[in-house]
Enzyme design. Structure first.
Site, short mmCIF file in Angstrom:
data_model
loop_
_atom_site.label_atom_id
_atom_site.label_comp_id
_atom_site.label_asym_id
_atom_site.label_seq_id
_atom_site.Cartn_x
_atom_site.Cartn_y
_atom_site.Cartn_z
N HIS A 44 60.37 55.85 -114.91
CA HIS A 44 61.83 55.78 -114.95
C HIS A 44 62.39 55.31 -113.60
O HIS A 44 62.78 56.12 -112.77
CB HIS A 44 62.37 57.17 -115.33
CG HIS A 44 63.84 57.32 -115.25
ND1 HIS A 44 64.72 56.32 -115.62
CD2 HIS A 44 64.62 58.35 -114.84
CE1 HIS A 44 65.96 56.74 -115.42
NE2 HIS A 44 65.91 57.97 -114.94
N CYS A 93 71.48 56.74 -113.81
CA CYS A 93 70.40 56.30 -114.71
C CYS A 93 70.93 55.47 -115.87
O CYS A 93 70.14 54.86 -116.59
CB CYS A 93 69.64 57.49 -115.25
SG CYS A 93 68.74 58.31 -113.96
N CYS A 140 71.04 59.82 -120.45
CA CYS A 140 71.73 60.79 -119.61
C CYS A 140 71.75 60.27 -118.17
O CYS A 140 70.92 59.45 -117.79
CB CYS A 140 71.01 62.13 -119.66
SG CYS A 140 69.27 62.00 -119.17
C1 LIG Z 1 68.78 59.81 -112.43
C2 LIG Z 1 69.69 60.09 -113.56
O1 LIG Z 1 70.86 59.67 -113.48
C3 LIG Z 1 69.26 60.90 -114.77
C4 LIG Z 1 67.79 61.15 -114.98
O2 LIG Z 1 67.07 60.39 -115.56
S1 LIG Z 1 67.18 62.60 -114.36
C5 LIG Z 1 65.49 62.25 -113.95
C6 LIG Z 1 65.37 61.74 -112.56
N1 LIG Z 1 63.99 61.77 -112.12
C7 LIG Z 1 63.46 62.79 -111.44
O3 LIG Z 1 64.13 63.76 -111.13
C8 LIG Z 1 62.01 62.65 -111.07
C9 LIG Z 1 61.31 63.91 -111.39
N2 LIG Z 1 59.88 63.83 -111.05
C10 LIG Z 1 59.38 64.28 -109.86
O4 LIG Z 1 60.13 64.70 -108.99
C11 LIG Z 1 57.88 64.24 -109.68
O5 LIG Z 1 57.33 63.21 -110.45
C12 LIG Z 1 57.22 65.61 -110.10
C13 LIG Z 1 57.73 66.71 -109.15
C14 LIG Z 1 57.59 65.98 -111.53
C15 LIG Z 1 55.70 65.51 -110.06
O6 LIG Z 1 55.31 65.01 -108.83
P1 LIG Z 1 53.77 65.05 -108.37
O7 LIG Z 1 53.35 66.45 -108.13
O8 LIG Z 1 53.65 64.04 -107.29
O9 LIG Z 1 53.03 64.54 -109.67
P2 LIG Z 1 51.56 63.98 -109.86
O10 LIG Z 1 50.75 64.16 -108.62
O11 LIG Z 1 51.66 62.63 -110.42
O12 LIG Z 1 51.03 64.91 -111.00
C16 LIG Z 1 50.58 66.22 -110.77
C17 LIG Z 1 49.30 66.43 -111.56
O13 LIG Z 1 49.61 66.29 -112.94
C18 LIG Z 1 48.71 65.35 -113.53
N3 LIG Z 1 49.42 64.67 -114.60
C19 LIG Z 1 50.69 64.18 -114.56
N4 LIG Z 1 50.99 63.63 -115.74
C20 LIG Z 1 49.91 63.77 -116.55
C21 LIG Z 1 49.63 63.39 -117.88
N5 LIG Z 1 50.53 62.76 -118.64
N6 LIG Z 1 48.41 63.69 -118.39
C22 LIG Z 1 47.50 64.34 -117.63
N7 LIG Z 1 47.70 64.73 -116.36
C23 LIG Z 1 48.91 64.43 -115.82
C24 LIG Z 1 48.32 64.44 -112.39
O14 LIG Z 1 47.09 63.79 -112.64
C25 LIG Z 1 48.23 65.39 -111.24
O15 LIG Z 1 46.97 66.03 -111.32
P3 LIG Z 1 46.12 66.28 -109.99
O16 LIG Z 1 46.96 67.22 -109.16
O17 LIG Z 1 44.85 66.88 -110.53
O18 LIG Z 1 45.95 64.95 -109.35
#
Ligand SMILES: CC(=O)CC(=O)SCCNC(=O)CCNC(=O)[C@H](O)C(C)(C)COP(=O)(O)OP(=O)(O)OC[C@H]1O[C@@H](n2cnc3c(N)ncnc32)[C@H](O)[C@@H]1OP(=O)(O)O
Length: 450
Positions: free
Chosen positions: A401, A108, A436
């Site tokens: 991201h 990242c 990070c």
């Molecule tokens: C890579 C590096 O080197 C370092 C780094 O940066 S580490 C980070 C790396 N990135 C990750 O690991 C990604 C992590 N994220 C994920 O795996 C996925 O996004 C997650 C598991 C967190 C969620 O996935 P998901 O279940 O498909 O999410 P999604 O369907 O969008 O949202 C679930 C619910 O929350 C709601 N929601 C999400 N964000 C919201 C917000 N800000 N406000 C209101 N509601 C929200 C959605 O509307 C959805 O509601 P419904 O079920 O009613 O439709």
């Protein structure tokens, strides 16, 4: 702030820092809006998106037919065919084909690392201009064949007769057909980044409310920045999008509070990380134009900020000594000490929001007296970050991201913010970036208004 008597646990002693009198200026940046995975860019490859971001930069700064010193970019998730996707993006752009280009990868922190690498080359006098960048697509993630099928296909390639080929094909079993898809799991622990962060979030006792509030602020700040036109000269529309598609200007704390935990479910009441306070999987690309001040002047281009310096750190998350995403906690004090700076000297803090818990655990570690003494080798805590200076135009929770593209997004935005701010108490406005990265690493940097 003292860095003497650093224990073996603490950071490495500060090095002398940049010795060159040349500085690297940030002329500006360009990115495409970030899109939630499976959305607007589902049919775009990394190369398509990086080329689009680069083309926008070329158009914005009139770089058509220019031979740039070097272009460095990268992607975390790469197809094997993309052995040098940055060079291909250059060849697909209006830049001179005589512009050298290469891929770099630091998870990242890729985008920030490319900025630091090119700015160091500029400072050393190896190049006068450079374009840094990054791209990632989880929609077009590379899917490999299983190890068993790979061996069979290689044997098949070597077979000379039809009988030999048929025999080899006969070795294929259903289990060989299972695809090998990338995931966010750490190879040495098997835990996803979210699961790792859930442990750190619980360790630092970060509340659900605090995480949701940070997420809420990210959306509110990003929406406000769009409203005031902040991104008008930072983003080029792409595939029908002109704003980051993850942005929810209408999100509320009440709605965020209703979302169910998705990481650390085995932690019971301490499971606080939801889809709302975690970054979504995202597609996108970003680029940043760097140069000497003379080069910018000669081309009639702006000078927004200079890259003062950068630093990297790594932690031993494998044995649980520190959280996976906590390396910037160690890199930042080292960088500040090298320049005799404290948090008081920083006007903007850009801390990448991998998860709200990452930012809040990082801030908690810096505010912790014992951690400051025993782990950072200081007399006390590193200090408190003024929340009014934190991610003031939103960050990854709202923008999304796309791993390698995040650094370029942050650098270009911060450079513009510093340019807008100008000076503070007679000195150039200053911003700190903290990113990070997977593998227990972190890259940080300080920019100053030019
Ligand atoms: C890579 C590096 O080197 C370092 C780094 O940066 S580490 C980070 C790396 N990135 C990750 O690991 C990604 C992590 N994220 C994920 O795996 C996925 O996004 C997650 C598991 C967190 C969620 O996935 P998901 O279940 O498909 O999410 P999604 O369907 O969008 O949202 C679930 C619910 O929350 C709601 N929601 C999400 N964000 C919201 C917000 N800000 N406000 C209101 N509601 C929200 C959605 O509307 C959805 O509601 P419904 O079920 O009613 O439709």
């Amino acid at each position: 702030m003292a860095t003497a008597d650093v224990t073996t646990d603490g950071p490495l002693e500060p090095t002398t820092g940049p010795q060159s009198t040349r500085s690297a200026v940030i002329v500006g940046g360009n990115r495409i809006p970030f899109a939630r995975t499976g959305g607007a860019y589902v049919k775009s490859s990394n190369q398509d998106m990086l080329t689009a971001a680069l083309e926008g930069l070329v158009a914005r700064f009139g770089l058509q037919d220019q031979r740039i010193g070097e272009v460095a970019a990268g992607a975390v998730l790469k197809h094997s065919r993309d052995f040098n996707l940055t060079r291909e993006a250059v060849l697909g752009s209006a830049l001179s084909p005589e512009t050298p280009a290469y891929d770099l990868q630091q998870a990242c922190a890729t985008g920030l690392e490319t900025v630091l690498g090119l700015s160091n080359k500029i400072k050393l006098g190896q190049i006068d201009s450079g374009i840094a960048g990054g791209v990632d697509s989880a929609s077009d993630a590379p899917i490999a064949v299983s190890e068993g099928l790979r061996e069979i296909l290689l044997d098949l390639n070597r077979a000379k007769t039809t009988v030999q080929k048929l025999k080899i094909i006969g070795r294929i079993r259903p289990k060989d057909l299972a695809p090998d898809a990338p995931n966010t799991g750490e190879p040495r622990t098997g835990l996803s980044m979210g699961e790792h962060q859930a442990l750190t979030t619980a360790q630092w006792k970060i509340s659900r409310e605090a995480q949701d509030e940070l997420a809420f602020n990210s959306h509110r700040n990003l929406a406000a920045a769009y409203e005031r036109g902040f991104f008008d000269d930072l983003i080029t529309p792409y595939r029908g999008l002109n704003r980051d598609s993850n942005l929810r200007a209408d999100t509320t704390l009440e709605k965020l509070a209703t979302l169910k935990p998705v990481f650390g479910k085995n932690l019971g009441s301490e499971a606080t990380m939801t889809a709302g306070n975690s970054t979504p999987l995202t597609d996108g690309a970003s680029t940043v134009l760097l140069a000497t001040g003379e080069w910018a002047d000669a081309h009639g281009l702006p000078k927004l900020a200079t890259v003062l310096d950068g630093e990297a750190a790594a932690v031993d998350f494998v044995h649980g000594k520190d959280g996976l995403l906590m390396a910037p906690v160690f890199a930042v004090p080292r960088l500040l000490a090298r320049h005799g700076l404290t948090f008081e000297d920083i006007d903007f803090f850009e801390i990448h929001e991998a998860f709200a818990g990452t930012v809040l655990s990082t801030l908690a570690a810096w505010e912790d007296e014992e951690f400051g003494r025993t782990r950072l080798g200081l007399d006390g805590p590193l200090g408190k970050v003024d929340r009014a200076k934190l991610n003031v135009n939103g960050s990854s929770l709202a923008a999304g991201h796309p791993f390698a593209a995040t650094g370029g997004r942050i650098v270009a935005s911060l450079a513009k913010m510093l340019h807008e701010k100008g000076t503070v108490n007679g000195r150039p406005a200053r911003g700190l970036i903290s990113v990070c990265a997977a593998g227990g690493q972190g890259v940080v940097a300080i920019l100053e208004a030019a």
